[in-house]
Design a protein around this motif. Structure first.
Motif, mmCIF file in Angstrom:
data_model
loop_
_atom_site.group_PDB
_atom_site.id
_atom_site.type_symbol
_atom_site.label_atom_id
_atom_site.label_comp_id
_atom_site.label_asym_id
_atom_site.label_seq_id
_atom_site.Cartn_x
_atom_site.Cartn_y
_atom_site.Cartn_z
ATOM 1 N N ILE A 249 1.201 -1.548 -0.023
ATOM 2 C CA ILE A 249 0.149 0.156 -0.398
ATOM 3 C C ILE A 249 0.867 0.978 -0.156
ATOM 4 C CG2 ILE A 249 -1.794 1.137 1.216
ATOM 5 C CD1 ILE A 249 -3.189 -1.588 2.625
ATOM 6 N N MET A 250 0.695 2.075 -0.858
ATOM 7 C CA MET A 250 1.140 3.437 -1.046
ATOM 8 C C MET A 250 0.424 4.569 -1.503
ATOM 9 S SD MET A 250 2.688 6.189 -2.674
ATOM 10 C CE MET A 250 2.880 5.096 -4.319
ATOM 11 N N ARG A 251 0.538 5.902 -0.414
ATOM 12 C CA ARG A 251 -0.650 7.351 -0.549
ATOM 13 C C ARG A 251 0.497 7.615 -0.849
ATOM 14 N NH1 ARG A 251 -3.049 3.486 -1.697
ATOM 15 N NH2 ARG A 251 -5.181 2.815 -1.316
ATOM 16 N N GLY A 252 0.841 8.317 -2.038
ATOM 17 C CA GLY A 252 1.868 9.681 -2.136
ATOM 18 C C GLY A 252 0.755 10.849 -2.659
ATOM 19 N N VAL A 253 1.933 12.192 -2.473
ATOM 20 C CA VAL A 253 0.512 13.332 -2.501
ATOM 21 C C VAL A 253 1.955 14.538 -3.117
ATOM 22 C CG1 VAL A 253 -0.519 14.764 -1.685
ATOM 23 C CG2 VAL A 253 -0.709 13.001 -0.590
ATOM 24 N N VAL A 254 1.615 15.238 -4.249
ATOM 25 C CA VAL A 254 2.162 15.741 -4.873
ATOM 26 C C VAL A 254 1.875 17.055 -4.853
ATOM 27 C CG1 VAL A 254 3.009 16.022 -7.408
ATOM 28 C CG2 VAL A 254 2.364 14.316 -6.404
ATOM 29 N N SER A 255 2.477 18.033 -3.757
ATOM 30 C CA SER A 255 2.526 19.254 -3.945
ATOM 31 C C SER A 255 3.632 20.272 -4.821
ATOM 32 C CB SER A 255 2.463 18.883 -2.849
ATOM 33 O OG SER A 255 2.493 21.494 -2.538
ATOM 34 N N THR A 256 2.853 21.273 -5.430
ATOM 35 C CA THR A 256 3.471 22.445 -6.066
ATOM 36 C C THR A 256 3.422 23.667 -5.300
ATOM 37 O OG1 THR A 256 1.421 22.714 -6.904
ATOM 38 C CG2 THR A 256 3.147 20.963 -8.696
ATOM 39 N N ASP A 257 2.974 23.481 -4.089
ATOM 40 C CA ASP A 257 2.569 24.941 -3.704
ATOM 41 C C ASP A 257 4.240 25.594 -3.097
ATOM 42 O OD1 ASP A 257 0.166 24.322 -3.891
ATOM 43 O OD2 ASP A 257 0.193 24.202 -2.082
ATOM 44 N N SER A 258 4.684 26.522 -3.469
ATOM 45 C CA SER A 258 5.910 27.116 -3.519
ATOM 46 C C SER A 258 5.398 28.785 -2.199
ATOM 47 C CB SER A 258 6.783 27.394 -4.260
ATOM 48 O OG SER A 258 6.401 27.843 -5.222
ATOM 49 N N VAL A 259 6.189 28.998 -1.246
ATOM 50 C CA VAL A 259 6.156 30.600 -1.190
ATOM 51 C C VAL A 259 7.714 31.399 -1.416
ATOM 52 C CG1 VAL A 259 6.805 30.035 1.195
ATOM 53 C CG2 VAL A 259 5.808 32.829 0.691
ATOM 54 N N SER A 260 7.422 32.521 -2.164
ATOM 55 C CA SER A 260 9.276 33.481 -1.091
ATOM 56 C C SER A 260 9.369 34.799 -0.478
ATOM 57 C CB SER A 260 9.605 34.342 -3.111
ATOM 58 O OG SER A 260 10.145 32.733 -3.764
ATOM 59 N N GLY A 261 10.476 35.104 -0.179
ATOM 60 C CA GLY A 261 10.651 35.620 0.562
ATOM 61 C C GLY A 261 11.895 35.694 1.671
ATOM 62 N N THR A 262 11.753 37.013 2.179
ATOM 63 C CA THR A 262 12.871 37.407 3.080
ATOM 64 C C THR A 262 12.916 36.539 4.335
ATOM 65 O OG1 THR A 262 13.329 39.473 1.826
ATOM 66 C CG2 THR A 262 14.595 38.784 3.983
ATOM 67 N N VAL A 263 14.315 35.699 4.836
ATOM 68 C CA VAL A 263 14.718 35.076 6.276
ATOM 69 C C VAL A 263 14.340 36.484 7.090
ATOM 70 C CG1 VAL A 263 15.746 32.621 7.942
ATOM 71 C CG2 VAL A 263 15.032 32.799 5.055
ATOM 72 N N THR A 264 13.448 35.620 7.919
ATOM 73 C CA THR A 264 13.098 37.359 9.472
ATOM 74 C C THR A 264 12.850 36.368 10.372
ATOM 75 O OG1 THR A 264 11.219 36.448 8.706
ATOM 76 C CG2 THR A 264 11.590 38.849 8.046
ATOM 77 N N ILE B 35 19.631 34.549 8.406
ATOM 78 C CA ILE B 35 18.567 35.856 8.729
ATOM 79 C C ILE B 35 18.864 36.927 7.254
ATOM 80 C CG2 ILE B 35 17.617 37.738 9.693
ATOM 81 C CD1 ILE B 35 17.734 36.358 12.017
ATOM 82 N N ASP B 36 18.057 37.192 6.962
ATOM 83 C CA ASP B 36 17.364 38.279 5.424
ATOM 84 C C ASP B 36 18.467 37.263 4.413
ATOM 85 O OD1 ASP B 36 17.701 40.150 7.262
ATOM 86 O OD2 ASP B 36 19.418 41.351 8.048
ATOM 87 N N MET B 37 18.129 36.646 4.422
ATOM 88 C CA MET B 37 17.925 36.185 2.586
ATOM 89 C C MET B 37 17.392 35.938 2.378
ATOM 90 S SD MET B 37 21.585 32.895 2.677
ATOM 91 C CE MET B 37 23.217 33.029 2.912
ATOM 92 N N LYS B 38 17.037 35.608 0.576
ATOM 93 C CA LYS B 38 16.001 35.402 0.040
ATOM 94 C C LYS B 38 16.009 33.928 -0.247
ATOM 95 C CE LYS B 38 15.548 40.035 -1.781
ATOM 96 N NZ LYS B 38 14.423 40.818 -0.898
ATOM 97 N N VAL B 39 15.339 33.608 -0.457
ATOM 98 C CA VAL B 39 14.725 32.301 -0.155
ATOM 99 C C VAL B 39 13.385 31.590 -0.714
ATOM 100 C CG1 VAL B 39 16.144 31.916 1.675
ATOM 101 C CG2 VAL B 39 13.474 31.928 1.954
ATOM 102 N N THR B 40 13.777 30.890 -1.308
ATOM 103 C CA THR B 40 11.931 30.052 -1.540
ATOM 104 C C THR B 40 11.701 28.120 -1.216
ATOM 105 O OG1 THR B 40 11.547 30.928 -3.880
ATOM 106 C CG2 THR B 40 10.413 29.305 -3.382
ATOM 107 N N LEU B 41 10.505 28.593 -0.575
ATOM 108 C CA LEU B 41 10.354 27.338 -0.092
ATOM 109 C C LEU B 41 9.338 26.962 -0.692
ATOM 110 C CD1 LEU B 41 9.172 28.730 3.851
ATOM 111 C CD2 LEU B 41 11.708 28.663 3.139
ATOM 112 N N TYR B 42 9.638 25.359 -0.225
ATOM 113 C CA TYR B 42 8.652 24.210 -1.704
ATOM 114 C C TYR B 42 7.894 23.748 -0.483
ATOM 115 C CZ TYR B 42 10.929 25.802 -5.695
ATOM 116 O OH TYR B 42 11.425 26.268 -6.460
#
Length: 325
Positions: free
Chosen positions: A204-219, A252-259
């Motif tokens: 049994i395997m259940r896999g969920v694919v997510s394409t959500d992301s958010v970009s900004g500056t680490v605070t 901190i202060d680095m610009k990043v994208t979180l997936y």
């Protein structure tokens, strides 16, 4: 697409609810059709179900002798005895094996990197009838080999996911998006987060694919109630433990994208590199545990920053790698 509720057998489409509600006492509505019953609505009965929920970061320990699960709730350490007659479901399949060995170390199925445990009293008698354990691993997709049916992880070259046996009639393997729509394996894109929950025997395997992301500056970054938190533009995100096994959080202060995975955890963090600028090099730093190099810089605006290098870097047109830096 089959679902069994007591003696009822029906079909439910484009929904992850059957896995989510395993062990619950439910109310459902269905329509009798030519070859099957199609379920159109399903929800837990509020008057029947008492649920104790513990996320992976809440779990403290499990003692096999007393069958006691220790977990944190509301900032306090609590415990609950799992009755011998309770049904324990691990990633969709009944199990009586509560321990396994990984790299020579004994681990409990209740101690997981990502996931949760639901202790379910589904008849209002105050006793636990079902323990539903969901334990999943995140893959940050770097590529898909459609010929070999493999998905490659960006952070760990040895951690690839094989979809080769998905057509086996004895396997119940499904990949979906967050809404429950079946995902086309060949169209899973790079930088998606694939969350895989697999039963002990792999059937049994259940896999969920997510394409959500958010970009900004680490605070900010911190540990909070057992979770590692990264704060981006003032908003907090829990970081997946799969990521933390191989990677470090940016400064901190680095610009990043979180997936983000399907639960909203950060399964990958990509730092945006600046295209220009200059700084004085204060010192070179080598982390012998992580085997990584970085430079401590005094930037032109007067701040000190640690600048991490990839395995190779180009300075003034000259390419350097690892110790050469």
């Amino acid at each position: 697409n089959s679902i069994i509720i007591d003696d009822f057998l029906g079909k439910i489409y484009f929904s992850n609810d059957p896995m989510k509600f395993l062990g619950y006492n439910v109310e459902y509505f269905y329509k009798e059709e030519e070859d099957s019953n199609t379920v159109y609505y399903i929800e837990p009965l509020e008057t029947k179900n008492e649920i104790i929920f513990a996320s992976s970061s809440d779990i403290d320990s499990f003692d096999i002798d007393s069958m006691k699960l220790n977990y944190e709730a509301d900032g306090k350490l609590k415990s609950k005895v799992i009755p011998q007659e309770a049904s324990v479901i691990y990633n969709g399949k009944l199990t009586i094996n509560y321990f396994y060995t990984e790299n020579g170390e004994q681990k409990s199925i209740f101690d997981m990197e990502n996931g949760d445990i639901k202790l379910i009293d589904n008849d209002g008698d105050g006793k636990i009838e079902v323990v539903n354990v969901t334990s999943y691993e995140n893959y940050f997709v770097s590529g898909v080999n459609t010929h070999k049916k493999e998905i490659y992880d960006r952070y760990d070259a040895n951690k690839n996911f094989s979809y080769e046996n998905s057509d086996d009639p004895d396997m119940s393997w499904v990949l979906t998006d967050k809404e429950g729509n079946v995902a086309d394996f060949s169209k899973i894109a790079e930088k998606s987060i694939l969350s895989i929950a697999m039963s002990e025997d792999g059937t049994i395997m259940r896999g969920v694919v997510s394409t959500d992301s958010v970009s900004g500056t680490v605070t900010g970054t911190r540990v909070k109630y057992g979770d590692t938190i990264i704060e981006v533009d003032g908003k907090e995100y829990v970081v997946s433990k799969s990521f933390l096994k191989t990677e470090k959080l940016p400064s901190i202060d680095m610009k990043v994208t979180l997936y983000l995975d399907y639960t909203g955890k950060a399964g990958a963090v990509i730092t945006e590199t600046s295209t220009s600028g200059y700084a004085f090099v204060i010192k070179k730093i080598y982390d012998d545990v992580e085997n990584k190099y970085s430079l401590k810089l005094l930037t032109s605006d007067g701040t000190k920053k640690d600048f991490p290098f990839a395995r190779s870097a180009k300075l003034d047109g000259q390419k350097y790698d690892e110790s050469g830096i």
